[in-house]
Every structure is written in structure tokens, then in C-alpha cells.
Design a protein around this motif. Structure first.
Motif, PDB file in Angstrom:
ATOM      1  N   ARG A   1       0.068  16.029 -31.438  1.00 54.03           N
ATOM      2  CA  ARG A   1      -0.867  15.774 -32.665  1.00 54.03           C
ATOM      3  C   ARG A   1      -2.218  15.388 -31.867  1.00 54.03           C
ATOM      4  O   ARG A   1      -3.206  15.972 -32.577  1.00 54.03           O
ATOM      5  N   ALA A   2      -2.061  14.921 -30.536  1.00 55.26           N
ATOM      6  CA  ALA A   2      -3.380  14.789 -30.023  1.00 55.26           C
ATOM      7  C   ALA A   2      -4.116  16.308 -29.783  1.00 55.26           C
ATOM      8  O   ALA A   2      -5.351  16.121 -29.677  1.00 55.26           O
ATOM      9  N   LEU A   3      -3.275  17.046 -29.476  1.00 55.59           N
ATOM     10  CA  LEU A   3      -3.804  18.381 -29.112  1.00 55.59           C
ATOM     11  C   LEU A   3      -4.404  19.106 -30.614  1.00 55.59           C
ATOM     12  O   LEU A   3      -5.606  19.631 -30.490  1.00 55.59           O
ATOM     13  N   LEU A   4      -3.872  18.827 -31.793  1.00 56.94           N
ATOM     14  CA  LEU A   4      -4.432  19.328 -32.884  1.00 56.94           C
ATOM     15  C   LEU A   4      -5.557  18.595 -33.149  1.00 56.94           C
ATOM     16  O   LEU A   4      -6.642  19.330 -33.688  1.00 56.94           O
ATOM     17  N   ARG A   5      -5.764  17.328 -33.120  1.00 55.52           N
ATOM     18  CA  ARG A   5      -6.959  16.451 -33.240  1.00 55.52           C
ATOM     19  C   ARG A   5      -8.079  17.061 -32.374  1.00 55.52           C
ATOM     20  O   ARG A   5      -9.220  17.200 -33.024  1.00 55.52           O
ATOM     21  N   ALA A   6      -7.693  17.460 -31.201  1.00 50.49           N
ATOM     22  CA  ALA A   6      -8.831  17.692 -30.365  1.00 50.49           C
ATOM     23  C   ALA A   6      -9.501  19.187 -30.568  1.00 50.49           C
ATOM     24  O   ALA A   6     -10.427  19.383 -30.633  1.00 50.49           O
ATOM     25  N   HIS A   7      -8.478  19.977 -31.074  1.00 53.70           N
ATOM     26  CA  HIS A   7      -8.672  21.312 -31.437  1.00 53.70           C
ATOM     27  C   HIS A   7      -9.709  21.356 -32.740  1.00 53.70           C
ATOM     28  O   HIS A   7     -10.642  22.090 -32.814  1.00 53.70           O
TER      29      HIS A   7
ATOM     30  N   HIS B   1     -14.658  26.058 -38.989  1.00 49.16           N
ATOM     31  CA  HIS B   1     -13.222  26.087 -38.880  1.00 49.16           C
ATOM     32  C   HIS B   1     -12.341  26.342 -40.142  1.00 49.16           C
ATOM     33  O   HIS B   1     -12.746  25.424 -41.029  1.00 49.16           O
ATOM     34  N   VAL B   2     -11.522  27.291 -40.266  1.00 47.60           N
ATOM     35  CA  VAL B   2     -10.783  27.276 -41.344  1.00 47.60           C
ATOM     36  C   VAL B   2      -9.221  27.404 -41.058  1.00 47.60           C
ATOM     37  O   VAL B   2      -8.852  28.235 -40.183  1.00 47.60           O
ATOM     38  N   THR B   3      -8.610  25.961 -41.198  1.00 53.10           N
ATOM     39  CA  THR B   3      -7.491  25.599 -40.569  1.00 53.10           C
ATOM     40  C   THR B   3      -6.415  26.525 -41.035  1.00 53.10           C
ATOM     41  O   THR B   3      -5.585  27.276 -40.317  1.00 53.10           O
TER      42      THR B   3
ATOM     43  N   CYS C   1      -6.292  29.636 -38.679  1.00 52.26           N
ATOM     44  CA  CYS C   1      -6.542  29.491 -37.346  1.00 52.26           C
ATOM     45  C   CYS C   1      -5.189  29.455 -36.667  1.00 52.26           C
ATOM     46  O   CYS C   1      -4.134  28.938 -37.066  1.00 52.26           O
ATOM     47  N   SER C   2      -4.801  30.366 -35.762  1.00 56.97           N
ATOM     48  CA  SER C   2      -3.412  30.729 -34.898  1.00 56.97           C
ATOM     49  C   SER C   2      -3.053  29.440 -34.281  1.00 56.97           C
ATOM     50  O   SER C   2      -2.138  29.332 -34.185  1.00 56.97           O
ATOM     51  N   VAL C   3      -4.058  28.877 -33.570  1.00 56.11           N
ATOM     52  CA  VAL C   3      -4.008  27.484 -32.822  1.00 56.11           C
ATOM     53  C   VAL C   3      -3.319  26.527 -33.825  1.00 56.11           C
ATOM     54  O   VAL C   3      -2.318  25.925 -33.444  1.00 56.11           O
ATOM     55  N   CYS C   4      -4.036  26.529 -34.789  1.00 53.21           N
ATOM     56  CA  CYS C   4      -3.579  25.403 -35.842  1.00 53.21           C
ATOM     57  C   CYS C   4      -2.004  25.759 -36.170  1.00 53.21           C
ATOM     58  O   CYS C   4      -1.023  24.732 -36.317  1.00 53.21           O
ATOM     59  N   HIS C   5      -1.696  26.811 -36.540  1.00 56.04           N
ATOM     60  CA  HIS C   5      -0.406  27.148 -37.028  1.00 56.04           C
ATOM     61  C   HIS C   5       0.765  27.072 -35.890  1.00 56.04           C
ATOM     62  O   HIS C   5       1.890  26.456 -36.298  1.00 56.04           O
TER      63      HIS C   5
ATOM     64  N   LEU D   1       0.648  24.659 -33.430  1.00 58.16           N
ATOM     65  CA  LEU D   1       0.645  23.339 -33.194  1.00 58.16           C
ATOM     66  C   LEU D   1       1.498  22.777 -34.343  1.00 58.16           C
ATOM     67  O   LEU D   1       2.460  21.935 -34.168  1.00 58.16           O
ATOM     68  N   LEU D   2       1.125  23.219 -35.365  1.00 58.77           N
ATOM     69  CA  LEU D   2       1.957  22.922 -36.676  1.00 58.77           C
ATOM     70  C   LEU D   2       3.448  23.152 -36.581  1.00 58.77           C
ATOM     71  O   LEU D   2       4.421  22.525 -36.638  1.00 58.77           O
ATOM     72  N   ALA D   3       3.722  24.427 -36.006  1.00 59.36           N
ATOM     73  CA  ALA D   3       5.065  24.977 -35.940  1.00 59.36           C
ATOM     74  C   ALA D   3       5.858  24.154 -34.786  1.00 59.36           C
ATOM     75  O   ALA D   3       6.804  23.840 -35.104  1.00 59.36           O
ATOM     76  N   LEU D   4       4.926  23.655 -33.701  1.00 56.59           N
ATOM     77  CA  LEU D   4       5.573  23.026 -32.843  1.00 56.59           C
ATOM     78  C   LEU D   4       5.979  21.629 -33.193  1.00 56.59           C
ATOM     79  O   LEU D   4       7.141  21.182 -32.959  1.00 56.59           O
ATOM     80  N   ALA D   5       5.305  20.862 -33.936  1.00 53.68           N
ATOM     81  CA  ALA D   5       5.469  19.768 -34.569  1.00 53.68           C
ATOM     82  C   ALA D   5       6.673  19.837 -35.439  1.00 53.68           C
ATOM     83  O   ALA D   5       7.546  18.818 -35.470  1.00 53.68           O
ATOM     84  N   ILE D   6       6.847  20.842 -36.200  1.00 56.43           N
ATOM     85  CA  ILE D   6       7.820  20.777 -37.046  1.00 56.43           C
ATOM     86  C   ILE D   6       9.337  21.094 -36.461  1.00 56.43           C
ATOM     87  O   ILE D   6      10.219  20.615 -36.541  1.00 56.43           O
TER      88      ILE D   6
END
Length: 59
Positions: free
Chosen positions: A15-21, A30-32, A35-39, A41-46
Motif C-alpha cells: 500500500r505504501a508503494l502504491l501511494r508513493a507511485h 497518471h491514468v490508474t 498503469c502497469s505498476v498500479c495493476h 501492485l493491486l495484484a500483489l495486494a489481492i
């Protein structure tokens, strides 16, 4: 108990990485959803949440 603590810490880090990104990318239009980074990080969280749900709990 240690596994639950490690999972909580990992979730916090993701979550901290996602907020920083998002904070860094916000200046650049930025279009979430695109964004491959957002995707990732979300996959990791799930994945982490599912792993927590499937792990046996000790009474």
C-alpha cells in the motif's frame, strides 16, 4: 502468529508503494486503469489477501 504479522507488514508495504507511485505520477496525467505498476501492485495486494484468507488460523 509470525506469518500473520509478516503478511500484515507486506500488505502495508504494498500500500505504501502504491501511494508513493500515485503521488509521484500525479503530476504527469497518471491514468490508474492504464498503469502497469498500479495493476501489479493491486495484484500483489489481492494475492496477499487471498493467502491470508486461505491460511489456517491457530486457536
Amino acid at each position: 502468529m509470525a506469518a500473520a504479522s509478516a503478511a500484515r507488514e507486506s500488505r502495508h508495504e504494498i500500500r505504501a508503494l502504491l501511494r508513493a507511485h500515485l503521488a509521484a505520477a500525479s503530476r504527469y496525467g497518471h491514468v490508474t486503469r492504464q498503469c502497469s505498476v498500479c495493476h501489479r501492485l493491486l495484484a500483489l495486494a489481492i494475492e496477499l489477501e487471498r493467502a491470508e484468507d486461505e491460511s489456517p488460523t491457530n486457536p
